[in-house]
Write a protein that holds these residues in place. Structure first.
Motif, PDB file in Angstrom:
ATOM      1  N   ALA A   1       0.813  -1.218   0.000  1.00  0.00           N
ATOM      2  CA  ALA A   1       0.000   0.000   0.000  1.00  0.00           C
ATOM      3  C   ALA A   1       0.851   1.275   0.000  1.00  0.00           C
ATOM      4  O   ALA A   1       0.322   2.377  -0.128  1.00  0.00           O
ATOM      5  CB  ALA A   1      -0.931  -0.003   1.208  1.00  0.00           C
ATOM      6  N   LEU A   2       2.142   1.130   0.122  1.00  0.00           N
ATOM      7  CA  LEU A   2       2.994   2.334   0.125  1.00  0.00           C
ATOM      8  C   LEU A   2       3.223   2.826  -1.299  1.00  0.00           C
ATOM      9  O   LEU A   2       3.397   2.024  -2.217  1.00  0.00           O
ATOM     10  CB  LEU A   2       4.352   2.017   0.764  1.00  0.00           C
ATOM     11  CG  LEU A   2       4.381   1.751   2.261  1.00  0.00           C
ATOM     12  CD1 LEU A   2       5.804   1.408   2.694  1.00  0.00           C
ATOM     13  CD2 LEU A   2       3.877   2.964   3.046  1.00  0.00           C
ATOM     14  N   PRO A   3       3.261   4.126  -1.504  1.00  0.00           N
ATOM     15  CA  PRO A   3       3.555   4.649  -2.845  1.00  0.00           C
ATOM     16  C   PRO A   3       4.973   4.242  -3.273  1.00  0.00           C
ATOM     17  O   PRO A   3       5.841   4.055  -2.405  1.00  0.00           O
ATOM     18  CB  PRO A   3       3.475   6.170  -2.666  1.00  0.00           C
ATOM     19  CG  PRO A   3       3.098   6.433  -1.278  1.00  0.00           C
ATOM     20  CD  PRO A   3       3.041   5.166  -0.507  1.00  0.00           C
ATOM     21  N   PRO A   4       5.216   4.144  -4.565  1.00  0.00           N
ATOM     22  CA  PRO A   4       6.553   3.738  -5.019  1.00  0.00           C
ATOM     23  C   PRO A   4       7.645   4.647  -4.481  1.00  0.00           C
ATOM     24  O   PRO A   4       8.736   4.187  -4.138  1.00  0.00           O
ATOM     25  CB  PRO A   4       6.473   3.827  -6.532  1.00  0.00           C
ATOM     26  CG  PRO A   4       5.112   4.231  -6.894  1.00  0.00           C
ATOM     27  CD  PRO A   4       4.285   4.355  -5.665  1.00  0.00           C
ATOM     28  N   GLU A   5       7.322   5.935  -4.378  1.00  0.00           N
ATOM     29  CA  GLU A   5       8.341   6.880  -3.898  1.00  0.00           C
ATOM     30  C   GLU A   5       8.750   6.527  -2.464  1.00  0.00           C
ATOM     31  O   GLU A   5       9.931   6.593  -2.109  1.00  0.00           O
ATOM     32  CB  GLU A   5       7.807   8.320  -3.914  1.00  0.00           C
ATOM     33  CG  GLU A   5       7.469   8.881  -5.290  1.00  0.00           C
ATOM     34  CD  GLU A   5       6.061   8.512  -5.775  1.00  0.00           C
ATOM     35  OE1 GLU A   5       5.403   7.688  -5.108  1.00  0.00           O
ATOM     36  OE2 GLU A   5       5.642   9.046  -6.813  1.00  0.00           O
TER      37      GLU A   5
ATOM     38  N   PRO B   1      -6.789   2.731 -11.058  1.00  0.00           N
ATOM     39  CA  PRO B   1      -6.210   1.981  -9.940  1.00  0.00           C
ATOM     40  C   PRO B   1      -6.862   2.384  -8.622  1.00  0.00           C
ATOM     41  O   PRO B   1      -6.642   3.490  -8.130  1.00  0.00           O
ATOM     42  CB  PRO B   1      -4.738   2.397  -9.964  1.00  0.00           C
ATOM     43  CG  PRO B   1      -4.721   3.715 -10.652  1.00  0.00           C
ATOM     44  CD  PRO B   1      -5.904   3.789 -11.554  1.00  0.00           C
ATOM     45  N   VAL B   2      -7.682   1.507  -8.097  1.00  0.00           N
ATOM     46  CA  VAL B   2      -8.363   1.811  -6.844  1.00  0.00           C
ATOM     47  C   VAL B   2      -8.383   0.544  -5.996  1.00  0.00           C
ATOM     48  O   VAL B   2      -8.519  -0.553  -6.524  1.00  0.00           O
ATOM     49  CB  VAL B   2      -9.809   2.339  -7.102  1.00  0.00           C
ATOM     50  CG1 VAL B   2     -10.676   1.315  -7.802  1.00  0.00           C
ATOM     51  CG2 VAL B   2     -10.467   2.800  -5.813  1.00  0.00           C
TER      52      VAL B   2
ATOM     53  N   SER C   1      -3.171   9.406  -6.611  1.00  0.00           N
ATOM     54  CA  SER C   1      -2.595   8.608  -7.687  1.00  0.00           C
ATOM     55  C   SER C   1      -3.686   8.260  -8.716  1.00  0.00           C
ATOM     56  O   SER C   1      -3.463   8.291  -9.923  1.00  0.00           O
ATOM     57  CB  SER C   1      -1.988   7.357  -7.042  1.00  0.00           C
ATOM     58  OG  SER C   1      -1.687   6.418  -7.976  1.00  0.00           O
ATOM     59  N   MET C   2      -4.873   7.983  -8.203  1.00  0.00           N
ATOM     60  CA  MET C   2      -6.010   7.681  -9.084  1.00  0.00           C
ATOM     61  C   MET C   2      -6.375   8.919  -9.921  1.00  0.00           C
ATOM     62  O   MET C   2      -6.633   8.821 -11.114  1.00  0.00           O
ATOM     63  CB  MET C   2      -7.194   7.278  -8.198  1.00  0.00           C
ATOM     64  CG  MET C   2      -8.434   6.848  -8.898  1.00  0.00           C
ATOM     65  SD  MET C   2      -9.417   5.939  -7.719  1.00  0.00           S
ATOM     66  CE  MET C   2     -10.033   7.230  -6.663  1.00  0.00           C
ATOM     67  N   TYR C   3      -6.340  10.080  -9.277  1.00  0.00           N
ATOM     68  CA  TYR C   3      -6.655  11.322  -9.990  1.00  0.00           C
ATOM     69  C   TYR C   3      -5.653  11.532 -11.134  1.00  0.00           C
ATOM     70  O   TYR C   3      -6.011  11.877 -12.258  1.00  0.00           O
ATOM     71  CB  TYR C   3      -6.619  12.505  -9.011  1.00  0.00           C
ATOM     72  CG  TYR C   3      -7.096  13.807  -9.622  1.00  0.00           C
ATOM     73  CD1 TYR C   3      -8.405  14.228  -9.450  1.00  0.00           C
ATOM     74  CD2 TYR C   3      -6.233  14.605 -10.385  1.00  0.00           C
ATOM     75  CE1 TYR C   3      -8.854  15.416 -10.022  1.00  0.00           C
ATOM     76  CE2 TYR C   3      -6.674  15.780 -10.964  1.00  0.00           C
ATOM     77  CZ  TYR C   3      -7.985  16.180 -10.779  1.00  0.00           C
ATOM     78  OH  TYR C   3      -8.441  17.344 -11.359  1.00  0.00           O
ATOM     79  N   MET C   4      -4.390  11.282 -10.815  1.00  0.00           N
ATOM     80  CA  MET C   4      -3.352  11.458 -11.844  1.00  0.00           C
ATOM     81  C   MET C   4      -3.553  10.465 -12.981  1.00  0.00           C
ATOM     82  O   MET C   4      -3.412  10.795 -14.154  1.00  0.00           O
ATOM     83  CB  MET C   4      -1.951  11.267 -11.234  1.00  0.00           C
ATOM     84  CG  MET C   4      -1.494  12.519 -10.520  1.00  0.00           C
ATOM     85  SD  MET C   4      -0.391  12.289  -9.127  1.00  0.00           S
ATOM     86  CE  MET C   4       0.707  11.034  -9.520  1.00  0.00           C
TER      87      MET C   4
ATOM     88  N   MET D   1       0.811  17.192  -4.333  1.00  0.00           N
ATOM     89  CA  MET D   1       0.261  16.677  -3.063  1.00  0.00           C
ATOM     90  C   MET D   1       0.733  15.246  -2.816  1.00  0.00           C
ATOM     91  O   MET D   1       1.069  14.875  -1.690  1.00  0.00           O
ATOM     92  CB  MET D   1      -1.275  16.718  -3.101  1.00  0.00           C
ATOM     93  CG  MET D   1      -1.865  18.115  -2.964  1.00  0.00           C
ATOM     94  SD  MET D   1      -3.628  18.130  -3.379  1.00  0.00           S
ATOM     95  CE  MET D   1      -4.363  17.405  -1.935  1.00  0.00           C
ATOM     96  N   ALA D   2       0.751  14.450  -3.896  1.00  0.00           N
ATOM     97  CA  ALA D   2       1.163  13.047  -3.762  1.00  0.00           C
ATOM     98  C   ALA D   2       2.616  12.964  -3.303  1.00  0.00           C
ATOM     99  O   ALA D   2       2.968  12.139  -2.446  1.00  0.00           O
ATOM    100  CB  ALA D   2       0.974  12.317  -5.089  1.00  0.00           C
ATOM    101  N   THR D   3       3.447  13.860  -3.840  1.00  0.00           N
ATOM    102  CA  THR D   3       4.865  13.861  -3.439  1.00  0.00           C
ATOM    103  C   THR D   3       4.977  14.198  -1.952  1.00  0.00           C
ATOM    104  O   THR D   3       5.720  13.549  -1.204  1.00  0.00           O
ATOM    105  CB  THR D   3       5.646  14.903  -4.275  1.00  0.00           C
ATOM    106  OG1 THR D   3       5.341  14.665  -5.646  1.00  0.00           O
ATOM    107  CG2 THR D   3       7.132  14.814  -4.071  1.00  0.00           C
ATOM    108  N   ASP D   4       4.204  15.194  -1.530  1.00  0.00           N
ATOM    109  CA  ASP D   4       4.243  15.571  -0.112  1.00  0.00           C
ATOM    110  C   ASP D   4       3.799  14.411   0.776  1.00  0.00           C
ATOM    111  O   ASP D   4       4.401  14.132   1.816  1.00  0.00           O
ATOM    112  CB  ASP D   4       3.320  16.776   0.142  1.00  0.00           C
ATOM    113  CG  ASP D   4       3.888  18.043  -0.502  1.00  0.00           C
ATOM    114  OD1 ASP D   4       5.057  17.996  -0.928  1.00  0.00           O
ATOM    115  OD2 ASP D   4       3.150  19.049  -0.611  1.00  0.00           O
ATOM    116  N   ILE D   5       2.727  13.750   0.337  1.00  0.00           N
ATOM    117  CA  ILE D   5       2.206  12.652   1.173  1.00  0.00           C
ATOM    118  C   ILE D   5       3.212  11.502   1.221  1.00  0.00           C
ATOM    119  O   ILE D   5       3.413  10.887   2.273  1.00  0.00           O
ATOM    120  CB  ILE D   5       0.824  12.178   0.666  1.00  0.00           C
ATOM    121  CG1 ILE D   5      -0.195  13.277   0.944  1.00  0.00           C
ATOM    122  CG2 ILE D   5       0.400  10.882   1.351  1.00  0.00           C
ATOM    123  CD1 ILE D   5      -1.614  12.929   0.689  1.00  0.00           C
ATOM    124  N   ALA D   6       3.847  11.228   0.084  1.00  0.00           N
ATOM    125  CA  ALA D   6       4.846  10.149   0.080  1.00  0.00           C
ATOM    126  C   ALA D   6       5.955  10.466   1.078  1.00  0.00           C
ATOM    127  O   ALA D   6       6.436   9.591   1.814  1.00  0.00           O
ATOM    128  CB  ALA D   6       5.414   9.980  -1.321  1.00  0.00           C
TER     129      ALA D   6
END
Ligand SMILES: Nc1ncnc2c1ncn2[C@@H]1O[C@H](COP(=O)(O)OP(=O)(O)OP(=O)(O)O)[C@@H](O)[C@H]1O
Length: 823
Positions: A506-510, A682-683, A735-738, A758-763
């Motif tokens: 469940a972790l983002p690739p980053e 992707p959900v 990620s889904m939005y992107m 935002m995704a980068t910040d959350i990662a």
């Protein structure tokens, strides 16, 4: 692709013009080649998933004469001694058959073979029971069906003595030897059926019930485009027709067969004739539907790739053997190349590595498009492969994923459709044979390079003796759930001086990369990695030893042993050429699991028999044209029910797509194409928050409104498991939005840049949170309750081997006992 005789049967049956005899001949040919119904044939004949009915054809060739005898036990119909029962079809090809094998009937059959006349049977005399029969009173019968039949059919009473003229012995051409088409014509032209005795009438009812329930008949009916859902109606109408029109001799013969496979085989060709004449519209409709769900010959879907003579190089070997390295050398040397990865993470790794080597390379995944100026190379995820562009060299990594039940179709598409002079496949040997088969169909040249591990993987027999205190620097402890990952991390950090990085799906690739870098870096305190099976692919890790915390995992339904191929893939991460740990070690936490680990490592790779396919939107659209007024979810269901596939392919599982499709029914305005695309977003379907956001995105989109992210970001890192879960969900939604912004018109998802930031910040926040994570995932009451319930049924098998051994011992004790009893 070579198709079995069954498919030629399909084609012949498809044409109403084909005469029955011809069809029967083909059928016999099929059977004589198959010997008997072979279940293994069925996959190449998608309409016959399993021949679970009679193990005989409906047509009788000479070889089947034996079976055409009238059952001697039948008290109702007694054949003359020299019964020359003839089949209704003559299979010329069967002349060589040794019919003398059957001693009981050999003499009659030799005779019948000599005298055989295809167009006429011999007269056979039958003695009929001599008592006079009466008509029964139809009103006696309370069964609805029977009432219906009574209208059209005369029923004789078993012991009645009036109303009916006594039945005289009949002299007739044996029913079994007649052409079905002729028999059908005779039935159709009859003004009305013969009177039947009540017992015969009851038997016929039973026989038709048996026919209607016959899986074999239902399967075979598909060959004339009588669908499974229509089959019961067709049988019902046929039964009524039969009762209305059936002559005494036919009825007697059918009754003599009883509710049996023999009766089904006899009736089936007549049923076929009836259906062809009675249901042309239904057949046409179903045929159209079937043709639009045709997934056979997928290599023909890519005519441009077929026009090329491609060179396929299969780099075949275990992990850490240099397959990808070599394939990437060819990729980087090419003028124009594409690298297809199973994961975003790996695509990013290659993107960085190739650019680092001075070869300009762009990145293209579902979520991001990073275009590097002047680049002729691209690293992409396999789903994003373009089959329009021309390349010199393409690399498809982890090619064995062609057999993945969910995503396999993306690899199959890449292999079949890529327009590249040279395609490098990297993977284990499990799909080598099927790739070879595909290449023979596509006409591509295949070269295979075999690899061995740089250094053999060594199993440490001592294990950790059940104690995590025995973890050492450079260890990667593998557990199979997020909860266990945190349990292990907390335990290690509490009882030792080690600090743990974590990696799970469940972790983002980053974040995974950030954790991997933290672990690989020797200048910090993070020296142990705790991970799920997500560690098996895509990360460059300096692992000295892989320790399996357990070797069983919960698959959403029950706890199962981790498959050997997965164990090998994960264990193979230990030791890596060029890293500080070139020698790989693996072991288990508990001694009990060690034998299973060794067994897995010893096992050869399973040979894959089928690879995945999934229809393109255009195919689904074509199919939808034949199925008006159904929901998209039903459409997918119908498609999977009716699609035709060649033997080397399976239709990929799409439960998750159907789940999204059924949720999106709440958005009626979506076009079919938009719906199709939304379903692939992707959900995590088990995350209600993520599903809610997808629904929100789809409904804004359907109203032509710019889709908002409408989500805030927390300021600091997570302080507990709940907050961590929230961060994970938020990243997934972004990620889904992107992903959606790349799959729909950009103006409909205008905030993709914001989403990316935002995704980068959350990662980053996730990375920080994991560094400090020292809470138990059970802290959330509801979660703990859920897990507790699972736990009751999910007891991590401390010793799979012990279980096996106990079973084996039990069996041998039982065996000994039974031997003693026998003695
Ligand atoms: N010829 C080589 N020279 C230098 N390093 C190499 C060479 N071959 C492989 N390596 C290094 O060995 C490691 C493993 O190689 P590679 O990733 O190609 O293996 P693989 O068989 O594809 O394994 P996996 O399936 O795990 O990726 C990589 O770090 C790679 O850079």
């Amino acid at each position: 692709m070579a198709r079995g005789p069954a498919s030629s049967l399909f084609r012949l049956y498809a044409s109403k013009k084909s005469i029955s005899r011809f069809r029967v001949l083909v059928w016999n040919q099929y059977l004589s080649s198959a010997g008997s119904y072979d279940r293994s044939i069925s996959p190449s004949f998608p309409f016959c998933p399993a021949f679970d009915g009679p193990n005989r054809p409906f047509s009788t060739s000479l070889r089947d004469l034996v079976r055409l005898r009238l059952p001697p036990q039948s008290p109702k119909v007694m054949g003359s001694e020299t019964l020359d029962a003839k089949p209704f079809s003559t299979a010329v090809g069967d002349e060589d058959e040794d019919v003398n094998d059957n001693s009981a009937y050999s003499s009659t059959m030799v005779e019948s073979e000599c005298d055989f006349d295809a167009d006429a049977g011999k007269n056979v005399e039958f003695e009929l029971e001599d008592s006079a029969r009466n008509l029964s009173n139809c009103e006696d019968r309370d069964d609805d069906d029977e009432g219906l039949i009574c209208d059209s059919m005369m029923v004789e009473s078993e012991n009645g003595d009036d109303n009916v003229s006594s039945v005289k012995p009949l002299s007739f051409v044996h029913v079994a030897s007649r052409e079905p088409a002729e028999l059908y014509r005779e039935l159709r032209n009859a003004e009305k059926g013969a009177k039947q005795r009540r017992s015969d009438w009851d038997s016929l009812q039973e026989i038709f019930r048996y026919f209607g329930n016959s899986g074999w008949a239902s399967d075979q009916s598909l060959a004339i485009y009588i669908g499974r859902s229509f089959f019961p109606t067709a049988v019902h109408n046929f039964r009524n027709f039969f009762f209305k029109k059936c002559s005494a001799d036919v009825a007697r013969y059918v009754v003599s067969l009883g509710p049996s496979d023999d009766a089904v085989e006899f009736l089936f060709p007549v049923f076929v004739e009836y259906c062809l004449e009675e249901f042309p519209d239904e057949i046409k409709r179903f045929r159209g539907m079937i043709e639009s769900a045709d997934l056979t010959k997928p290599h023909t879907w890519f005519p441009f790739a077929r026009a090329m003579k491609r060179k396929i190089v299969y780099h075949c070997g275990p992990t850490n053997s240099g397959k990808t390295y070599n394939a990437l050398q060819s990729f980087m040397e090419a003028k124009k190349g594409i690298y297809c990865s199973p994961l975003r993470l790996l695509a990013m790794e290659v993107f960085d590595k190739v650019n680092g080597n001075g070869v300009y390379c762009s990145l293209h995944t579902g979520q991001e498009k990073k275009f590097v100026p002047f680049s002729n190379h691209v690293a992409c995820t396999v789903e994003m492969v373009s089959t329009d562009e021309l390349y010199d060299v393409a690399v498809i990594d982890e090619i064995q994923m062609m057999a993945d039940p969910y995503r396999g179709f993306a690899w199959t598409r890449a292999l079949l459709g890529l327009k590249a002079d040279e395609i490098h496949l990297c993977g284990d040997p499990s799909v080598l044979d099927i790739v070879r088969k595909i290449c023979s169909e596509t006409g591509d040249e295949l070269y295979v390079h075999h690899y061995e591990r740089f250094k053999p993987l060594v199993v440490e027999a001592k294990t950790l003796l059940g104690d995590l205190k025995n973890v050492r620097s450079g260890d990667c402890v593998v557990a199979f759930s997020r909860r266990e990952v945190f349990e292990v991390k907390i335990a290690i950090e509490k009882h030792t001086n080690h600090r743990c990085c974590v990696i799970y799906g469940a972790l983002p690739p980053e974040t995974r990369r950030q954790q991997a870098n933290l672990f690989n870096d020797q200048n910090n305190e993070y020296d142990v990695l705790v991970a799920t099976d997500a560690v098996g692919m895509g990360l460059n890790l300096n692992i000295r030893r892989v320790v399996f915390y357990g070797l069983a995992k919960y698959n959403g339904d029950k706890t199962v042993a981790v498959p050997a191929s997965q164990v090998k893939q994960i264990a193979g991460r230990a030791g890596r050429r060029g890293s500080i740990y070139p020698d790989g070690l693996t072991t288990t936490l508990n001694l009990d699991d060690l034998a299973y680990l060794i067994e897995c490592l010893k096992q050869p790779f399973d040979e894959v028999k089928k690879v995945g396919l999934f229809p393109f939107f255009e195919q689904v659209e074509l199919f939808a044209g034949k199925m008006p007024n159904v929901t998209f979810c039903q459409l997918l269901e119908k498609f999977s029910e009716n699609c035709r596939l060649d033997g080397s392919y399976f239709l990929c599982r799409h439960d998750h797509i159907k789940k999204v499709a059924s949720m999106l029914q709440k958005v009626p305005e979506l076009s079919l194409e938009d719906r199709f695309n939304f379903c692939f977003a992707p959900v995590n379907i088990r995350d209600p928050k993520a599903m809610y956001h997808l629904l929100r995105f789809a409904s804004s989109y359907s109203q032509n409104l710019p889709v908002n992210i409408a989500m805030g970001i927390p300021k600091g890192s997570a302080r507990n498991n709940k907050e961590l879960l929230d961060l994970e969900t938020k990243h997934q939604v972004l990620s889904m939005y992107m992903w959606l912004s790349h799959h729909f018109k950009e103006e409909t998802f205008p905030y993709w840049k914001k989403a990316e930031a935002m995704a980068t910040d959350i990662a980053e926040l996730l990375g920080m949170s994991l560094a400090n994570a020292n809470w138990k995932p059970e802290s959330r009451a509801a979660e703990s309750q859920k897990f507790q319930q699972k736990r009751d049924s999910y007891d991590r098998p401390r010793s799979l081997i012990k279980v096996y051994e106990k079973k084996r011992q039990d069996r041998s004790v039982q065996h000994e006992l039974s031997e003693k009893v026998a003695a």
